[in-house]
Design a protein around this motif. Sequence first.
Motif, PDB file in Angstrom:
ATOM      1  N   MET A   1     -35.415  56.652  68.555  1.00 47.82           N
ATOM      2  CA  MET A   1     -34.529  57.172  69.567  1.00 47.82           C
ATOM      3  C   MET A   1     -35.355  57.833  70.663  1.00 47.82           C
ATOM      4  O   MET A   1     -36.047  58.816  70.412  1.00 47.82           O
TER       5      MET A   1
ATOM      6  N   THR B   1     -36.073  61.969  71.566  1.00 43.00           N
ATOM      7  CA  THR B   1     -35.748  62.829  70.428  1.00 43.00           C
ATOM      8  C   THR B   1     -37.019  63.224  69.690  1.00 43.00           C
ATOM      9  O   THR B   1     -38.044  62.550  69.763  1.00 43.00           O
TER      10      THR B   1
ATOM     11  N   SER C   1     -38.033  64.847  65.723  1.00 45.32           N
ATOM     12  CA  SER C   1     -37.518  65.255  64.423  1.00 45.32           C
ATOM     13  C   SER C   1     -38.536  66.176  63.771  1.00 45.32           C
ATOM     14  O   SER C   1     -39.736  66.062  63.994  1.00 45.32           O
TER      15      SER C   1
ATOM     16  N   SER D   1     -21.739  71.881  69.999  1.00 48.29           N
ATOM     17  CA  SER D   1     -20.572  70.987  70.000  1.00 48.29           C
ATOM     18  C   SER D   1     -19.612  71.353  71.126  1.00 48.29           C
ATOM     19  O   SER D   1     -19.063  70.477  71.791  1.00 48.29           O
TER      20      SER D   1
ATOM     21  N   ALA E   1     -21.200  70.142  74.246  1.00 50.17           N
ATOM     22  CA  ALA E   1     -21.143  68.669  74.292  1.00 50.17           C
ATOM     23  C   ALA E   1     -19.747  68.192  74.677  1.00 50.17           C
ATOM     24  O   ALA E   1     -19.604  67.196  75.387  1.00 50.17           O
TER      25      ALA E   1
ATOM     26  N   HIS F   1     -23.343  66.089  76.260  1.00 49.14           N
ATOM     27  CA  HIS F   1     -24.702  66.020  75.708  1.00 49.14           C
ATOM     28  C   HIS F   1     -24.846  67.038  74.584  1.00 49.14           C
ATOM     29  O   HIS F   1     -24.599  68.223  74.794  1.00 49.14           O
ATOM     30  N   ASN F   2     -25.286  66.574  73.414  1.00 44.68           N
ATOM     31  CA  ASN F   2     -25.520  67.471  72.284  1.00 44.68           C
ATOM     32  C   ASN F   2     -27.000  67.408  71.909  1.00 44.68           C
ATOM     33  O   ASN F   2     -27.492  66.349  71.526  1.00 44.68           O
TER      34      ASN F   2
ATOM     35  N   GLU G   1     -28.859  65.986  67.187  1.00 44.39           N
ATOM     36  CA  GLU G   1     -28.300  64.678  66.840  1.00 44.39           C
ATOM     37  C   GLU G   1     -28.069  64.512  65.349  1.00 44.39           C
ATOM     38  O   GLU G   1     -27.338  63.620  64.937  1.00 44.39           O
ATOM     39  N   GLY G   2     -28.697  65.343  64.541  1.00 46.86           N
ATOM     40  CA  GLY G   2     -28.475  65.231  63.113  1.00 46.86           C
ATOM     41  C   GLY G   2     -29.271  66.258  62.344  1.00 46.86           C
ATOM     42  O   GLY G   2     -30.291  66.762  62.819  1.00 46.86           O
TER      43      GLY G   2
ATOM     44  N   ASN H   1     -32.435  66.172  70.421  1.00 44.84           N
ATOM     45  CA  ASN H   1     -32.490  65.334  71.609  1.00 44.84           C
ATOM     46  C   ASN H   1     -33.003  66.188  72.773  1.00 44.84           C
ATOM     47  O   ASN H   1     -32.275  67.007  73.325  1.00 44.84           O
TER      48      ASN H   1
ATOM     49  N   ALA I   1     -31.118  65.762  76.168  1.00 46.51           N
ATOM     50  CA  ALA I   1     -29.866  66.523  76.233  1.00 46.51           C
ATOM     51  C   ALA I   1     -30.147  68.016  76.392  1.00 46.51           C
ATOM     52  O   ALA I   1     -29.470  68.712  77.156  1.00 46.51           O
TER      53      ALA I   1
END
Length: 166
Positions: free
Chosen positions: A1, A4, A6, A29, A32, A37-38, A41-42, A136, A139
């Motif tokens: 991605m 991004t 991690s 959230s 976003a 845009h957040n 992402e996880g 991200n 974002a």
Amino acid sequence: MAGTVSKIIHFHDGEEFIDDIDFALERFSYLASKYGHNPVEGIVLWDSIAVRDEEGIKLFRVGEFPYFRGTLKLDLETLRVMERYFDELESRWDELSVEEINYFVEMLNEALGEERVYYDAYSLGLDRNTAYIIINLVALNYLEGVLDGKDREIFEEAVEVLLKYL
């Protein structure tokens, strides 16, 4: 991605970490929903387990089986098999390792006769009291550049909490 990064995050107090991450995720959230845009992402916790039911994939933590039992759309026999395995995991909570959870998930899927339960923490290299987060940067940079007033305060609060662990 693209854009991004991690990272594996280490924490000492699991409940404090969950509270902090919930705090940050709620704020991101909200932003976003307004700006599209957040930055997060996880996130996968060391004890996160995913279960596929008739509606899709649902994510839970070891120890939450009594709470998610009513939310899963599965036949009664499948739920009973899962309950036996999750009860065993929960009874050993204080001494559980990532390797043991992975082994239990493999045994559970074998008992079910299909791959219905997923455990990614082992393959991500997590240990107890760790999490894997995907941020991200695009974002994050976008929000940093467009926010002002109350939304800027919300953004800065969330970033401050994230930085506590990064």
